[in-house]
Design an enzyme around this catalytic site. Sequence first.
Site, PDB file in Angstrom:
ATOM      1  N   THR A  26       0.851  -1.198   0.000  1.00 12.26           N
ATOM      2  CA  THR A  26       0.000   0.000   0.000  1.00 12.26           C
ATOM      3  C   THR A  26       0.885   1.245   0.000  1.00 12.26           C
ATOM      4  OG1 THR A  26      -1.713  -1.157   1.247  1.00 12.26           O
ATOM      5  CG2 THR A  26      -1.762   1.232   1.366  1.00 12.26           C
ATOM      6  N   GLY A  27       0.389   2.314  -0.630  1.00  4.24           N
ATOM      7  CA  GLY A  27       1.091   3.600  -0.561  1.00  4.24           C
ATOM      8  C   GLY A  27       1.360   4.178  -1.936  1.00  4.24           C
ATOM      9  N   SER A  28       2.002   5.347  -1.939  1.00  7.26           N
ATOM     10  CA  SER A  28       2.211   6.051  -3.208  1.00  7.26           C
ATOM     11  C   SER A  28       3.260   5.354  -4.074  1.00  7.26           C
ATOM     12  CB  SER A  28       2.626   7.502  -2.935  1.00  7.26           C
ATOM     13  OG  SER A  28       3.762   7.551  -2.100  1.00  7.26           O
ATOM     14  N   ALA A  81       7.911   1.459   2.267  1.00  4.86           N
ATOM     15  CA  ALA A  81       8.245   1.573   3.693  1.00  4.86           C
ATOM     16  C   ALA A  81       8.387   3.046   4.052  1.00  4.86           C
ATOM     17  CB  ALA A  81       9.541   0.830   4.007  1.00  4.86           C
ATOM     18  N   LYS A  92       6.839   0.575   8.935  1.00  3.90           N
ATOM     19  CA  LYS A  92       5.756   0.669   7.968  1.00  3.90           C
ATOM     20  C   LYS A  92       4.466   1.052   8.698  1.00  3.90           C
ATOM     21  CE  LYS A  92       5.102  -2.349   4.893  1.00  3.90           C
ATOM     22  NZ  LYS A  92       4.736  -1.158   4.082  1.00  3.90           N
ATOM     23  N   GLY A  95       0.514   4.465   6.031  1.00  7.36           N
ATOM     24  CA  GLY A  95      -0.794   4.430   5.365  1.00  7.36           C
ATOM     25  C   GLY A  95      -1.816   3.611   6.135  1.00  7.36           C
ATOM     26  N   GLU A 101      -0.360  -5.793   5.719  1.00  6.72           N
ATOM     27  CA  GLU A 101       0.967  -5.832   5.091  1.00  6.72           C
ATOM     28  C   GLU A 101       1.846  -6.876   5.774  1.00  6.72           C
ATOM     29  OE1 GLU A 101       1.147  -1.180   3.595  1.00  6.72           O
ATOM     30  OE2 GLU A 101       2.038  -1.703   5.509  1.00  6.72           O
ATOM     31  N   LYS A 119      14.057   7.409   2.546  1.00 11.37           N
ATOM     32  CA  LYS A 119      13.600   6.423   3.536  1.00 11.37           C
ATOM     33  C   LYS A 119      14.745   5.692   4.227  1.00 11.37           C
ATOM     34  CE  LYS A 119       9.297   7.170   2.245  1.00 11.37           C
ATOM     35  NZ  LYS A 119       8.401   6.221   1.640  1.00 11.37           N
TER      36      LYS A 119
HETATM   37  C1  5RP Z   1       1.415   1.832   4.294  1.00  6.63           C
HETATM   38  C2  5RP Z   1       2.892   1.721   4.288  1.00  6.63           C
HETATM   39  C3  5RP Z   1       3.608   2.335   3.142  1.00  6.63           C
HETATM   40  O1  5RP Z   1       4.388   1.368   2.525  1.00  6.63           O
HETATM   41  C4  5RP Z   1       4.491   3.450   3.646  1.00  6.63           C
HETATM   42  O2  5RP Z   1       3.707   4.386   4.366  1.00  6.63           O
HETATM   43  C5  5RP Z   1       5.233   4.150   2.499  1.00  6.63           C
HETATM   44  O3  5RP Z   1       4.326   4.880   1.729  1.00  6.63           O
HETATM   45  P1  5RP Z   1       4.756   5.702   0.454  1.00  6.63           P
HETATM   46  O4  5RP Z   1       5.144   4.719  -0.594  1.00  6.63           O
HETATM   47  O5  5RP Z   1       3.517   6.488   0.102  1.00  6.63           O
HETATM   48  O6  5RP Z   1       5.905   6.616   0.823  1.00  6.63           O
HETATM   49  O7  5RP Z   1       3.510   1.151   5.139  1.00  6.63           O
HETATM   50  O8  5RP Z   1       0.871   1.319   5.483  1.00  6.63           O
END
Ligand code: 5RP
Length: 215
Positions: A26-28, A81, A92, A95, A101, A119
Amino acid sequence: MSDMKKRAAEKAMDYVEDGMIVGVGTGSTVAYFIDALAAWKDRIAGTVSSSEQSTARLRSHGIEVIDLNAAGPLSLYVDGADECDPHKRLIKGGGAALTREKIIAEASERFVCIVDPSKRVDVLGGFPLPVEVIPMARSLVAREILRLTGGQPVWRDGVVTDNGNLILDVHNLSIVDPVGMERDLNQVPGVVSVGLFARRPADVVIVGGEPPLVL
Ligand code: 5RP
């Protein structure tokens, strides 16, 4: 930074093989991975999704989403992450999808983590550590987190997880023993899961760049 996320996500396609059921985080960053996966949708057997958000994006591309119970063990999980240390241990849950996950990571033979360079850290904890809690245990768990870690738990107001639970974000941590902290917090009644992926870290980390760095 979105360009770096896209590059990491596209590099993760190197790990996708014909006929696989692919675990999807999940996430961008993962959103870019889903978009790249769309071109392969007729070559894979389907996906297992870690959130309603990812499920909606997968389905919008016509990619099949399969229940984990029906899929069985997975060969590949791809996820982002919030932080990644040199041992591929992660924070993590930014989101709020950490529990599903973690389940999919555990079910997968290979966990490929896709991140942008921001990150990478030496010690986890700069990013507030998400903890998913059963609603009635929110205050109890917050007190225990303070006692066990010295960190400051902050209720992520207005957020309800896909599992109907709440998130506490733990600030002011410097996590020198991620495996121990994951174990200790997991034992507090009311904790559903902890956003530390240390007992089961990533197997491969792809850092977006030109070219992407594969760790
Ligand atoms: C969601 C997560 C995502 O992987 C983490 O927040 C990274 O998000 P992004 O790719 O938007 O930077 O753990 O629960």
